[in-house]
Design an enzyme around this catalytic site. Sequence first.
Site, PDB file in Angstrom:
ATOM      1  N   GLY A  34       0.817  -1.206   0.000  1.00 11.88           N
ATOM      2  CA  GLY A  34       0.000   0.000   0.000  1.00 11.88           C
ATOM      3  C   GLY A  34       0.847   1.250   0.000  1.00 11.88           C
ATOM      4  O   GLY A  34       1.886   1.311   0.668  1.00 11.88           O
ATOM      5  N   GLY A  36      -0.763   4.673  -0.135  1.00 12.98           N
ATOM      6  CA  GLY A  36      -1.517   5.892   0.115  1.00 12.98           C
ATOM      7  C   GLY A  36      -0.763   6.759   1.099  1.00 12.98           C
ATOM      8  O   GLY A  36       0.430   6.534   1.348  1.00 12.98           O
ATOM      9  N   GLY A  39       0.138   4.446   4.072  1.00 11.32           N
ATOM     10  CA  GLY A  39       1.081   3.425   3.626  1.00 11.32           C
ATOM     11  C   GLY A  39       2.460   4.003   3.366  1.00 11.32           C
ATOM     12  O   GLY A  39       3.485   3.431   3.772  1.00 11.32           O
ATOM     13  N   PHE A  66       0.016   0.582  -6.349  1.00 10.46           N
ATOM     14  CA  PHE A  66      -0.945   0.414  -7.435  1.00 10.46           C
ATOM     15  C   PHE A  66      -0.574   1.420  -8.513  1.00 10.46           C
ATOM     16  O   PHE A  66      -0.662   2.622  -8.310  1.00 10.46           O
ATOM     17  CB  PHE A  66      -2.371   0.649  -6.940  1.00 10.46           C
ATOM     18  CG  PHE A  66      -3.411   0.513  -8.016  1.00 10.46           C
ATOM     19  CD1 PHE A  66      -3.821  -0.744  -8.441  1.00 10.46           C
ATOM     20  CD2 PHE A  66      -3.965   1.635  -8.618  1.00 10.46           C
ATOM     21  CE1 PHE A  66      -4.769  -0.879  -9.443  1.00 10.46           C
ATOM     22  CE2 PHE A  66      -4.908   1.516  -9.618  1.00 10.46           C
ATOM     23  CZ  PHE A  66      -5.313   0.250 -10.033  1.00 10.46           C
ATOM     24  N   LYS A 145      -8.018  -0.417   8.573  1.00  3.81           N
ATOM     25  CA  LYS A 145      -9.077   0.080   9.458  1.00  3.81           C
ATOM     26  C   LYS A 145     -10.416  -0.464   8.979  1.00  3.81           C
ATOM     27  O   LYS A 145     -11.113   0.160   8.193  1.00  3.81           O
ATOM     28  CB  LYS A 145      -9.102   1.616   9.458  1.00  3.81           C
ATOM     29  CG  LYS A 145      -7.756   2.274   9.763  1.00  3.81           C
ATOM     30  CD  LYS A 145      -7.282   1.947  11.163  1.00  3.81           C
ATOM     31  CE  LYS A 145      -6.097   2.789  11.577  1.00  3.81           C
ATOM     32  NZ  LYS A 145      -4.860   2.481  10.857  1.00  3.81           N
ATOM     33  N   ALA A 178      -1.667  10.668   9.382  1.00  2.00           N
ATOM     34  CA  ALA A 178      -0.497  10.397   8.547  1.00  2.00           C
ATOM     35  C   ALA A 178       0.343  11.637   8.241  1.00  2.00           C
ATOM     36  O   ALA A 178       1.578  11.577   8.345  1.00  2.00           O
ATOM     37  CB  ALA A 178      -0.932   9.706   7.255  1.00  2.00           C
ATOM     38  N   LYS A 238     -13.641   3.541  15.262  1.00  2.00           N
ATOM     39  CA  LYS A 238     -13.455   4.985  15.473  1.00  2.00           C
ATOM     40  C   LYS A 238     -13.860   5.776  14.247  1.00  2.00           C
ATOM     41  O   LYS A 238     -14.269   6.940  14.333  1.00  2.00           O
ATOM     42  CB  LYS A 238     -12.007   5.284  15.883  1.00  2.00           C
ATOM     43  CG  LYS A 238     -10.904   4.858  14.920  1.00  2.00           C
ATOM     44  CD  LYS A 238     -10.581   5.881  13.844  1.00  2.00           C
ATOM     45  CE  LYS A 238      -9.502   5.417  12.891  1.00  2.00           C
ATOM     46  NZ  LYS A 238      -8.179   5.878  13.187  1.00  2.00           N
ATOM     47  N   ASN A 304     -12.313  11.021   7.839  1.00  2.00           N
ATOM     48  CA  ASN A 304     -13.716  10.657   8.064  1.00  2.00           C
ATOM     49  C   ASN A 304     -14.518  11.825   8.618  1.00  2.00           C
ATOM     50  O   ASN A 304     -15.654  12.065   8.199  1.00  2.00           O
ATOM     51  CB  ASN A 304     -13.795   9.457   9.009  1.00  2.00           C
ATOM     52  CG  ASN A 304     -13.164   8.219   8.415  1.00  2.00           C
ATOM     53  OD1 ASN A 304     -13.773   7.504   7.639  1.00  2.00           O
ATOM     54  ND2 ASN A 304     -11.897   7.965   8.750  1.00  2.00           N
ATOM     55  N   GLN A 332     -12.914   5.352   4.984  1.00  2.77           N
ATOM     56  CA  GLN A 332     -13.228   4.037   5.536  1.00  2.77           C
ATOM     57  C   GLN A 332     -14.518   4.030   6.350  1.00  2.77           C
ATOM     58  O   GLN A 332     -15.217   3.025   6.427  1.00  2.77           O
ATOM     59  CB  GLN A 332     -12.068   3.560   6.406  1.00  2.77           C
ATOM     60  CG  GLN A 332     -10.794   3.280   5.629  1.00  2.77           C
ATOM     61  CD  GLN A 332     -10.942   2.102   4.684  1.00  2.77           C
ATOM     62  OE1 GLN A 332     -11.082   0.981   5.120  1.00  2.77           O
ATOM     63  NE2 GLN A 332     -10.934   2.370   3.388  1.00  2.77           N
TER      64      GLN A 332
END
Length: 381
Positions: A34, A36, A39, A66, A145, A178, A238, A304, A332
């Site tokens: 990963g 992102g 990642g 990817f 997550k 992050a 969460k 989120n 997520q």
Amino acid sequence: MTAMDRLDHVSNQLAAKRQKKNPEGKPFRITVVGSGNWGSTIAKVVAENAKELPEEFHQIVKMWVFEEEVDGRKLTEIINTDHENVKYLPDVKLPDNIVAIPDIVDACADADIIIFNIPHQFLPKILAQLKGKVNPKARAISCLKGLEVTKDGCKLLSNYITEELGIYCGALSGANLAPEVARQKWSETTVAYRIPQDFRGEGKDVDQSVIRNLFHRPYFHVRVIDDVAGVSLSGALKNVIAMAAGFVEGLGWGDNAKSAVMRIGLVEMIKFAHMFFEDCQSTTFTHESAGVADIITTCAGGRNVRVGRYMAEHKVSGFEAEKVLLNGQSCQGLHTTREVYELLAAKNVIDEFPLFKATYQIIYEGLPMEKLPELLEASED
């Protein structure tokens, strides 16, 4: 010497003392699945440690990417040449010992430790490609997550990885935005890792001290515990709480309302954990970074809460908000909210989780956000 330089120096001295020497002379090979923003950030963390602990970790850290094009160049080429993930972690220099690889099997084939860090809805496809093609003695850590949910129950993603690949998998989660970790702003995290039943011995296998050496940095403090279920569930649930926190923030209801959402969410998180995973430890949710600290941080500034806030401010769907805000990355909370609701409804216990229920109804059934206090109050009667 600055304070941070002194902290680095002391940390490096301590790491050298506790470094495991593999009696076979083969440092552990690391792959991050990963690329992102989280990642890439975790790859940066472990690549820095690999450089500093050459007897314990192989110098090259592979990162599966990817493949996509950015301004006419392949993303792997940009990362390997410019040492920056310009799409998902811009303006952060990555260590030059990170090698971006577009083929998932090539990236993982010889790894001793595989770190999974992708949106959880993509995990089944990734595992199908890797099944039977990874080192059977490898160990794994899930930074995902989410949950694997069916009408019969839910499964930890770490357990799902173990079942599909036949390798033991722990979990990492905590109050970790992050961009802040990537820019080396101090934080802490929780890694849940039990000694595997087929443990091959100190120096020959991955134990808790190896895990700590792999992830701990002067700016990223690691606590290693045994409660894989608690850490995994905290990381997933969460995000549902953060969606609701975003709603009340977008409606302009203030910090009192957001705190109420967080308190109720924590209660429902612990109730959910003990309902489906009896060996969860309540202290994981109250004492560790993976628990209440992660709720606070995620509700303060994670993706989120941003999506939930945008939904309230612009009267759009969650998936429209995700598309506008996240530059191709995943929210997520949208997926986990649906999965959790469907599981609780199938078990006929959804009314015991009023916040989780209301969050689902707002996202997927068009329930007015303004009804949230009414629904939560009714549940307490």
